[in-house]
Design an enzyme around this catalytic site. Structure first.
Site, PDB file in Angstrom:
ATOM      1  N   LYS A 138      -4.003   6.588  -1.105  1.00 21.21           N
ATOM      2  CA  LYS A 138      -3.762   7.124  -2.449  1.00 21.21           C
ATOM      3  C   LYS A 138      -3.503   8.609  -2.320  1.00 21.21           C
ATOM      4  CE  LYS A 138      -3.904   5.547  -6.754  1.00 21.21           C
ATOM      5  NZ  LYS A 138      -3.826   4.158  -7.262  1.00 21.21           N
ATOM      6  N   ASP A 178       1.300   6.313 -10.303  1.00 22.45           N
ATOM      7  CA  ASP A 178      -0.021   6.096 -10.909  1.00 22.45           C
ATOM      8  C   ASP A 178       0.028   6.969 -12.170  1.00 22.45           C
ATOM      9  OD1 ASP A 178      -2.817   4.791 -10.045  1.00 22.45           O
ATOM     10  OD2 ASP A 178      -3.298   6.697 -10.975  1.00 22.45           O
TER      11      ASP A 178
HETATM   12  N1  GLU Z   1      -1.143   2.956  -8.649  1.00 24.92           N
HETATM   13  C1  GLU Z   1      -1.097   1.522  -8.654  1.00 24.92           C
HETATM   14  C2  GLU Z   1      -2.467   0.964  -8.343  1.00 24.92           C
HETATM   15  O1  GLU Z   1      -3.458   1.540  -8.725  1.00 24.92           O
HETATM   16  C3  GLU Z   1       0.036   0.944  -7.829  1.00 24.92           C
HETATM   17  C4  GLU Z   1       0.139   1.386  -6.415  1.00 24.92           C
HETATM   18  C5  GLU Z   1       1.398   0.925  -5.701  1.00 24.92           C
HETATM   19  O2  GLU Z   1       2.246   0.273  -6.309  1.00 24.92           O
HETATM   20  O3  GLU Z   1       1.492   1.240  -4.519  1.00 24.92           O
HETATM   21  O4  GLU Z   1      -2.620  -0.081  -7.761  1.00 24.92           O
END
Ligand code: GLU
Length: 458
Positions: A138, A178
């Protein structure tokens, strides 16, 4: 932390959990959200640790709470008046036992290392549950996109990628969106990556535009997936969404497409919210007006209420969870639904709660739902649809393919059903029938732990 409350855990297991937890508190102080996310997973693990002493011998717990790599960097940029700003950029590459690091970027003033670590830690198990071969990571920045012009957003994204590019890649680390990062930002980030590297490497980012490597149904996937997961939980209880009253919090991508899918399944969705307050719309949310207000005008939910007329009212401040509902879908941000809000929902007869956001329910709230027998879908299972379609986007990019919406949505539905069934069966196997928190944590943990053990001391 009372790991010792666990009814069956052996003293050895309890002491391993306490050691791991206390060591984390000592080494990583000041990261309360990360501690909360780790504690929640550790608390589910006694049955699997008791059954598999090899995990303890391999010191799996200590390894799994330590990111493989953490990247912090300066992001200098200039606003439209020529003033210089300096933000902080983060990418936590948490675990790559199952595949390249995968997870979104969050641009929000609340972002700090502890927040990124909590999100990255959740992502490891969420991604494992999808079964699609993606590790966990992340990133993001404490940059606040609110009120910034398109040009400012572009300059910020370009500066952010000017450092990030050296750490990412289609087989290394694949960021996506996100909070605060949507299609526009992914476009600017991708453009800068392509210029710097001189590579058309579509699979380096997901959430791209449909015309240049993006997947159909990626925008919808998190919200759709959460409603699909909710429908599966209800089905196990002989119920469905038809005619049900639903409250949704948030008004971003996850919330909007939760409203859309819940309405398609016959539910009456009566709320959305933002940081200023919430809207109650007795006739049900007008989806086209909501999309226009949020996606085209980038406005607030108060603007929606003003235009909607008599059926809708905007409540400044206050708790959206006071609105009576059969089903609640918290889809805004972490810790938005506390114990008092959970009690209010239970008093009003809520039947199911499913997390569209990451960790929106506090531990107190989760306890209230469990004690009351409410069907509770934890985010790492229920909101995995977004990252699942991201993995499908990577697959399409690798094969230079572009699927139809129907194909992507059908695959998403199958993945959500599989995640639901895996969590359900795992909870049952480990003596916690119907407990999706235990099921998700153990099933995700086992997949990652098995891969780590097979790969030696990694
Ligand atoms: N931010 C999204 C999550 O919390 C998606 C992440 C992504 O698609 O890599 O899962």
């Amino acid at each position: 932390m009372a790991f010792s409350d666990h009814p069956t855990a052996t003293p050895e297991t309890i002491s391993d959990l306490v050691d791991c937890h206390d060591r984390m508190l000592r080494r990583d102080p000041g990261e309360p959200e990360f501690h909360q996310a780790v504690r929640e997973v550790l608390a589910s693990l006694p049955p699997v640790l008791d059954a598999r002493p090899r995990l303890a011998a391999a010191r799996l717990l200590e390894r799994i709470v330590e990111p493989e790599r953490q990247i912090l960097f300066r992001v200098p940029w200039q606003d439209d008046e020529g003033r210089v700003h300096v933000n902080r950029g983060f990418r936590v590459e948490f675990n790559s036992a199952l595949g390249p690091y995968k997870g979104g970027l969050r641009f929000h003033p609340s972002v700090n290392l502890g927040i990124v670590k909590f999100l990255g830690f959740e992502q490891i198990f969420k991604n494992a549950l999808t079964g699609l071969g993606i590790g966990g990571g992340k990133g993001g920045s404490d940059f606040d996109p609110q009120g910034r012009s398109d040009d400012e957003i572009m300059r910020f994204c370009q500066s952010f990628m000017t450092e990030l590019y050296r750490h990412v890649g289609e087989s290394t680390d694949v960021p996506a969106g996100d909070i605060g990062v949507g299609g526009r930002e992914i476009g600017y980030l991708f453009g800068q990556y392509r210029r710097i590297t001189n590579r058309w490497e579509a699979g380096v980012l997901t959430g791209k535009g449909r015309g240049w490597g993006g997947s159909a149904c990626r925008t919808e996937a998190t919200g759709y997936g959460n409603v699909m997961f909710t429908a599966e939980m209800l089905r196990r209880r002989g119920e469905d969404l038809d005619g049900r009253q639903v409250v949704v919090s948030g008004s971003g991508n996850v919330a909007i497409y939760s409203v859309e899918k819940a309405q398609a399944l016959g539910a009456n969705v009566v709320t959305v919210s933002d940081s200023h307050g919430y809207v109650v719309d007795e006739k049900g949310i007008d989806l086209e007006l909501l999309k226009h207000t949020k996606e085209v005008e980038r406005g607030r939910v108060a603007d929606y209420a003003e235009r909607r007329g008599a059926s809708a009212r905007f409540v400044a401040g206050g708790s959206v969870w006071d609105v009576p509902a059969d089903i609640a879908l918290p889809s805004a941000t972490q810790n938005e639904l506390d114990g008092a809000a959970a009690l209010a929902l239970v008093r009003n007869g809520v039947r199911a709660v499913s997390e569209g956001a990451n960790m929106p329910c506090t531990p107190d709230a989760v306890k209230v739902f469990r004690d009351a027998g409410v069907a509770f879908g934890p985010g790492k299972a229920a909101n995995a649809g977004g990252v699942a379609v991201s993995a499908l986007e990577m697959r399409q990019n690798a094969g230079r393919e572009s699927w139809t919406f129907a194909r992507a949505e059908t695959e998403l539905a199958a993945i959500m059903k599989d995640i639901h069934d895996t969590c359900y069966a795992t909870a049952e196997r480990y003596g916690a029938p119907g407990d999706y928190v235990v099921g998700a944590n153990i099933a995700g943990f086992e997949r990652v732990a098995d891969a780590m053990i097979a790969q030696g001391l990694v």
